[in-house]
Design a protein around this motif. Structure first.
Motif, PDB file in Angstrom:
ATOM      1  N   GLU A 314      41.829  54.069  33.908  1.00 48.17           N
ATOM      2  CA  GLU A 314      40.715  53.210  33.503  1.00 48.17           C
ATOM      3  C   GLU A 314      40.474  52.195  34.612  1.00 48.17           C
ATOM      4  O   GLU A 314      41.284  52.054  35.522  1.00 48.17           O
ATOM      5  CB  GLU A 314      41.042  52.496  32.193  1.00 48.17           C
ATOM      6  N   ILE A 315      39.347  51.503  34.540  1.00 47.18           N
ATOM      7  CA  ILE A 315      39.017  50.528  35.568  1.00 47.18           C
ATOM      8  C   ILE A 315      40.024  49.377  35.522  1.00 47.18           C
ATOM      9  O   ILE A 315      40.201  48.747  34.491  1.00 47.18           O
ATOM     10  CB  ILE A 315      37.592  49.980  35.373  1.00 47.18           C
ATOM     11  N   PRO A 316      40.735  49.121  36.625  1.00 50.26           N
ATOM     12  CA  PRO A 316      41.716  48.033  36.617  1.00 50.26           C
ATOM     13  C   PRO A 316      41.044  46.668  36.671  1.00 50.26           C
ATOM     14  O   PRO A 316      39.904  46.536  37.138  1.00 50.26           O
ATOM     15  CB  PRO A 316      42.522  48.296  37.889  1.00 50.26           C
ATOM     16  N   THR A 317      41.753  45.662  36.220  1.00 52.80           N
ATOM     17  CA  THR A 317      41.243  44.295  36.292  1.00 52.80           C
ATOM     18  C   THR A 317      41.436  43.766  37.709  1.00 52.80           C
ATOM     19  O   THR A 317      42.207  44.312  38.508  1.00 52.80           O
ATOM     20  CB  THR A 317      41.981  43.383  35.313  1.00 52.80           C
ATOM     21  N   ALA A 318      40.749  42.672  37.995  1.00 49.75           N
ATOM     22  CA  ALA A 318      40.880  42.052  39.316  1.00 49.75           C
ATOM     23  C   ALA A 318      42.322  41.617  39.553  1.00 49.75           C
ATOM     24  O   ALA A 318      42.852  41.737  40.672  1.00 49.75           O
ATOM     25  CB  ALA A 318      39.940  40.859  39.433  1.00 49.75           C
ATOM     26  N   ALA A 319      42.998  41.131  38.497  1.00 41.47           N
ATOM     27  CA  ALA A 319      44.388  40.689  38.628  1.00 41.47           C
ATOM     28  C   ALA A 319      45.296  41.873  38.944  1.00 41.47           C
ATOM     29  O   ALA A 319      46.219  41.764  39.764  1.00 41.47           O
ATOM     30  CB  ALA A 319      44.838  39.994  37.342  1.00 41.47           C
ATOM     31  N   GLU A 320      45.042  43.019  38.301  1.00 41.74           N
ATOM     32  CA  GLU A 320      45.850  44.211  38.552  1.00 41.74           C
ATOM     33  C   GLU A 320      45.656  44.709  39.990  1.00 41.74           C
ATOM     34  O   GLU A 320      46.619  45.121  40.650  1.00 41.74           O
ATOM     35  CB  GLU A 320      45.485  45.309  37.561  1.00 41.74           C
ATOM     36  N   ASP A 322      44.747  42.875  42.624  1.00 39.02           N
ATOM     37  CA  ASP A 322      45.414  41.942  43.535  1.00 39.02           C
ATOM     38  C   ASP A 322      46.925  42.138  43.520  1.00 39.02           C
ATOM     39  O   ASP A 322      47.584  42.060  44.564  1.00 39.02           O
ATOM     40  CB  ASP A 322      45.070  40.495  43.139  1.00 39.02           C
ATOM     41  N   HIS A 323      47.471  42.401  42.322  1.00 39.20           N
ATOM     42  CA  HIS A 323      48.918  42.576  42.183  1.00 39.20           C
ATOM     43  C   HIS A 323      49.394  43.803  42.965  1.00 39.20           C
ATOM     44  O   HIS A 323      50.370  43.723  43.719  1.00 39.20           O
ATOM     45  CB  HIS A 323      49.271  42.723  40.694  1.00 39.20           C
ATOM     46  N   ILE A 324      48.700  44.918  42.803  1.00 42.35           N
ATOM     47  CA  ILE A 324      49.094  46.149  43.504  1.00 42.35           C
ATOM     48  C   ILE A 324      48.913  46.006  45.000  1.00 42.35           C
ATOM     49  O   ILE A 324      49.782  46.405  45.794  1.00 42.35           O
ATOM     50  CB  ILE A 324      48.291  47.350  42.965  1.00 42.35           C
ATOM     51  N   ARG A 325      47.782  45.442  45.415  1.00 40.72           N
ATOM     52  CA  ARG A 325      47.536  45.296  46.845  1.00 40.72           C
ATOM     53  C   ARG A 325      48.572  44.373  47.493  1.00 40.72           C
ATOM     54  O   ARG A 325      48.980  44.601  48.644  1.00 40.72           O
ATOM     55  CB  ARG A 325      46.118  44.776  47.081  1.00 40.72           C
ATOM     56  N   HIS A 326      49.008  43.360  46.774  1.00 45.34           N
ATOM     57  CA  HIS A 326      50.039  42.466  47.299  1.00 45.34           C
ATOM     58  C   HIS A 326      51.357  43.227  47.451  1.00 45.34           C
ATOM     59  O   HIS A 326      52.027  43.127  48.489  1.00 45.34           O
ATOM     60  CB  HIS A 326      50.218  41.274  46.363  1.00 45.34           C
ATOM     61  N   ARG A 327      51.725  43.999  46.429  1.00 48.26           N
ATOM     62  CA  ARG A 327      52.974  44.757  46.469  1.00 48.26           C
ATOM     63  C   ARG A 327      52.927  45.876  47.516  1.00 48.26           C
ATOM     64  O   ARG A 327      53.967  46.283  48.043  1.00 48.26           O
ATOM     65  CB  ARG A 327      53.259  45.367  45.090  1.00 48.26           C
ATOM     66  N   ALA A 328      51.725  46.382  47.775  1.00 48.53           N
ATOM     67  CA  ALA A 328      51.572  47.508  48.711  1.00 48.53           C
ATOM     68  C   ALA A 328      51.211  47.053  50.115  1.00 48.53           C
ATOM     69  O   ALA A 328      50.874  47.884  50.965  1.00 48.53           O
ATOM     70  CB  ALA A 328      50.500  48.462  48.196  1.00 48.53           C
ATOM     71  N   ASP A 329      51.321  45.753  50.386  1.00 53.42           N
ATOM     72  CA  ASP A 329      50.965  45.237  51.702  1.00 53.42           C
ATOM     73  C   ASP A 329      51.819  45.898  52.785  1.00 53.42           C
ATOM     74  O   ASP A 329      53.049  45.933  52.695  1.00 53.42           O
ATOM     75  CB  ASP A 329      51.165  43.715  51.731  1.00 53.42           C
ATOM     76  N   ALA A 353      32.423  49.264  43.085  1.00 48.48           N
ATOM     77  CA  ALA A 353      32.052  47.854  43.092  1.00 48.48           C
ATOM     78  C   ALA A 353      33.234  46.959  43.464  1.00 48.48           C
ATOM     79  O   ALA A 353      33.047  45.843  43.944  1.00 48.48           O
ATOM     80  CB  ALA A 353      31.507  47.447  41.722  1.00 48.48           C
ATOM     81  N   ILE A 354      34.456  47.474  43.242  1.00 47.34           N
ATOM     82  CA  ILE A 354      35.639  46.675  43.585  1.00 47.34           C
ATOM     83  C   ILE A 354      36.362  47.268  44.799  1.00 47.34           C
ATOM     84  O   ILE A 354      37.538  47.021  45.016  1.00 47.34           O
ATOM     85  CB  ILE A 354      36.593  46.554  42.379  1.00 47.34           C
ATOM     86  N   ALA A 355      35.613  48.071  45.539  1.00 48.08           N
ATOM     87  CA  ALA A 355      36.098  48.599  46.833  1.00 48.08           C
ATOM     88  C   ALA A 355      37.383  49.395  46.695  1.00 48.08           C
ATOM     89  O   ALA A 355      38.335  49.204  47.440  1.00 48.08           O
ATOM     90  CB  ALA A 355      36.284  47.449  47.814  1.00 48.08           C
TER      91      ALA A 355
END
Length: 460
Positions: A314-320, A322-329, A353-355
Motif C-alpha cells: 500500500e502507499i507508505p506514509t511520509a514518516a515510513e 523517511d524512516h526507510i530511507r534513513h535506515r537504507a542510507d 508523487a512521492i518519488a
C-alpha cells in the motif's frame, strides 16, 4: 617471516593420505616423499623406479598373498609433481575397507599419514607455489559458484603473484637508485636518482597498490555473498518473496502478523554471483518483547546489507518513507510493490508523487520475479572482470597492501620534502617487506646489490 611461522616438518618423511572425499566410486590415495617409489613398489608388481614419469599403470595392491584391489598408479618424478617431490597417486575402488587397507599397508611399509594441508605446504616449501597461490588452493576447493571459482583460479595461476612481482621489480629499481646515489654521494658529477622521476615512479606504484587494496571489498562480496535484506511491515509478503527467490519453502508463511520473529537467511545465485538473502521480522510498533528483539535484528540486518528490498502493499506514509530511507542510507534500495494481483500498481500511481519507483510483483503467484532478480543483480554494481583480473579476497593480503600503501606514503612525502636517501631507502625496504609477506618471500641485501650491478653498473 612467513617461513618461520610454519610448523617444522621432516621433509625426509614419505607421507600418504586420501585425496578424495569418501563415498565415491573411486578413491585416490596420494603418496609423496623420497621413499615413495620404493614403498609403493613393495605393495604391487610395478617397479616405480624404472617406469617413465607422468605415466599411468594398471596393477594390483597385494597384502602378502591376498589381492586387495585392482588399481591405477600414476607416477610423477621430482620436481615435476604437485609437491615437487617424487609422488604417486593410487586410484582405487571407493570402498572404505579398500582405502583404509591401502593406507594401512603404506604406513606399515614406511609412510606416515600426512598432516592437514601438508601436501600444499611442501609444494610451497619446494618452490612449486608461492604463499598466495597456496592459499588459493583452499579457496578453489571451497568455491561454490563461478565468481569464487574464477577468482581462485586467477590467483592459483599466479596472476596476483605476477602483479606483485612487477611492483617488486619497480620498488627494487627505486631502492637501487637511492642506494647508488648514497654510495656515490662524494661524486657530485654523478646523478643516479632524479627526485622528480623517482616521485613519478613511486606514485605509479602506490596507485596500483591502492587499486589492489580497493578490490578487497569486491572480493569479499563475491567470496562471502552479497547481503540482501528483505524488509517491510508485517504481512506484506516478505517470507513469500524469500521462498520465491530461493525457489524453496525456506520460511514459514502465514497470514498472522508477526509470524517471522527472527532473521532467516539463505543463498541464491544470479549470473554466477552468490547473494545472501535475509528475511527479517516485520517492522511495526509492538509491545511484544520477543517481536521487539526480532525488529532490532531487522535493523542490524539492514546495517550489514548492501542491498535492501523494501516490500510494500500500500502507499507508505511520509514518516515510513523517511524512516526507510534513513535506515537504507548508503545502501542500494529497491522498492517492491507486492500483491500486484490484488492491488494493481501503475506508473501513474501515488508512488510517483512521492518519488518512489517500485517494481510490481506477486510473490504468491511468482509474477515478475525475473525482473526483480535483474534489478538485484544490477544493484550489486559488480565491476566487469575476467579470469585474468586480480581481485584481492584475503584479509591478510589486504592488510599487507594497506601497510605497503602507508609506508609508501612516507616515501612520497620524503621525496617531496628532500628527506635523506638513507631514510627513504629504509621505508622502501618496508614496502618490499609488506609485499613479500603476501607471497612468503623476503628481500635481501644481496638481491639489491645484484639489481644495482645488473642494471646500473658504473665503469667496468
Amino acid at each position: 617471516m612467513i617461513n618461520s611461522q610454519l610448523p617444522i616438518l621432516n621433509s625426509q618423511d614419505t607421507i600418504c593420505a586420501l585425496a578424495t572425499a569418501s563415498g565415491g566410486a573411486i578413491g585416490i590415495i596420494r603418496v609423496s616423499g623420497p621413499q615413495t617409489f620404493s614403498v609403493v613398489s613393495t605393495l604391487c608388481s610395478l617397479s616405480c623406479d624404472t617406469v617413465a614419469a607422468n605415466t599411468i599403470h594398471y596393477t594390483h595392491i597385494i597384502d602378502g598373498t591376498s589381492v586387495i584391489d585392482e588399481v591405477l598408479v600414476s607416477v610423477f618424478r621430482a620436481p615435476h609433481s604437485y609437491t615437487g617431490e617424487d609422488s604417486v597417486e593410487i586410484s582405487c575402488h571407493g570402498s572404505s575397507y579398500i582405502l583404509n587397507k591401502v593406507l594401512e599397508l603404506l604406513v606399515q611399509n614406511g609412510c606416515r599419514m600426512a598432516n592437514p594441508g601438508e601436501y600444499t605446504q611442501r609444494a610451497y616449501l619446494n618452490g612449486k607455489l608461492d604463499l598466495s597461490q597456496a592459499e588459493a588452493v583452499a579457496d578453489l576447493i571451497a568455491s561454490t559458484n563461478k565468481a569464487t571459482h574464477n577468482m581462485a583460479m586467477s590467483q592459483l595461476r599466479g596472476h596476483f603473484s605476477t602483479e606483485l612481482a612487477t611492483l617488486r621489480e619497480q620498488l627494487l629499481k627505486l631502492t637501487s637508485l637511492l642506494e647508488l646515489a648514497l654510495d656515490f654521494s662524494d661524486h657530485e658529477d654523478l646523478e643516479f636518482a632524479d627526485r622528480t622521476e623517482l616521485l613519478q615512479l613511486a606514485q605509479t606504484i602506490d596507485q596500483r597498490i591502492v587499486r589492489l587494496a580497493q578490490s578487497f571489498e569486491t572480493g569479499q562480496a563475491l567470496k562471502n555473498g552479497i547481503p540482501v535484506a528483505i524488509v517491510g511491515k508485517t504481512n506484506v509478503g516478505k517470507s513469500t518473496l524469500l521462498n520465491r527467490l530461493l525457489k524453496d519453502d525456506r520460511a514459514i508463511v502465514s497470514d498472522v502478523h508477526g509470524t517471522t520473529r527472527d532473521t532467516v537467511e539463505d543463498t541464491m545465485l544470479l549470473n554466477g554471483i552468490c547473494f545472501r538473502i535475509i528475511d527479517t521480522a516485520g517492522i511495526r510498533q509492538t509491545d511484544d518483547t520477543v517481536e521487539r528483539i526480532g525488529i532490532d535484528r531487522t535493523y542490524q540486518a539492514m546495517e550489514k546489507a548492501k542491498i535492501i528490498l523494501w516490500v510494500i502493499d500500500e502507499i507508505p506514509t511520509a514518516a515510513e518513507i523517511d524512516h526507510i530511507r534513513h535506515r537504507a542510507d548508503g545502501k542500494s534500495l529497491i522498492t517492491i510493490w507486492n500483491k500486484a494481483d490484488i492491488h494493481p500498481y501503475s506508473p501513474d500511481s501515488q508512488l510517483d508523487a512521492i518519488a518512489i519507483d517500485a517494481i510490481a510483483i506477486s510473490a504468491k503467484n511468482s509474477e515478475n520475479i525475473e525482473t526483480l532478480e535483474r534489478a538485484i543483480y544490477s544493484a550489486a554494481n559488480i565491476p566487469e572482470y575476467n579470469e585474468n583480473d586480480v581481485i584481492v579476497t584475503s584479509a591478510r593480503h589486504y592488510d599487507a597492501l594497506s601497510h605497503a600503501h602507508h609506508n609508501l606514503l612516507r616515501v612520497l612525502d620524503g621525496l617531496q620534502s628532500s628527506l635523506s636517501g638513507d631514510l627513504l631507502a629504509e621505508d622502501l625496504h618496508l614496502v618490499l617487506s609488506n609485499l613479500s609477506d603476501i607471497t612468503g618471500g623476503s628481500i635481501t641485501s644481496q638481491e639489491t646489490l645484484n639489481n644495482i650491478f645488473s642494471h646500473f653498473c658504473v665503469g667496468k
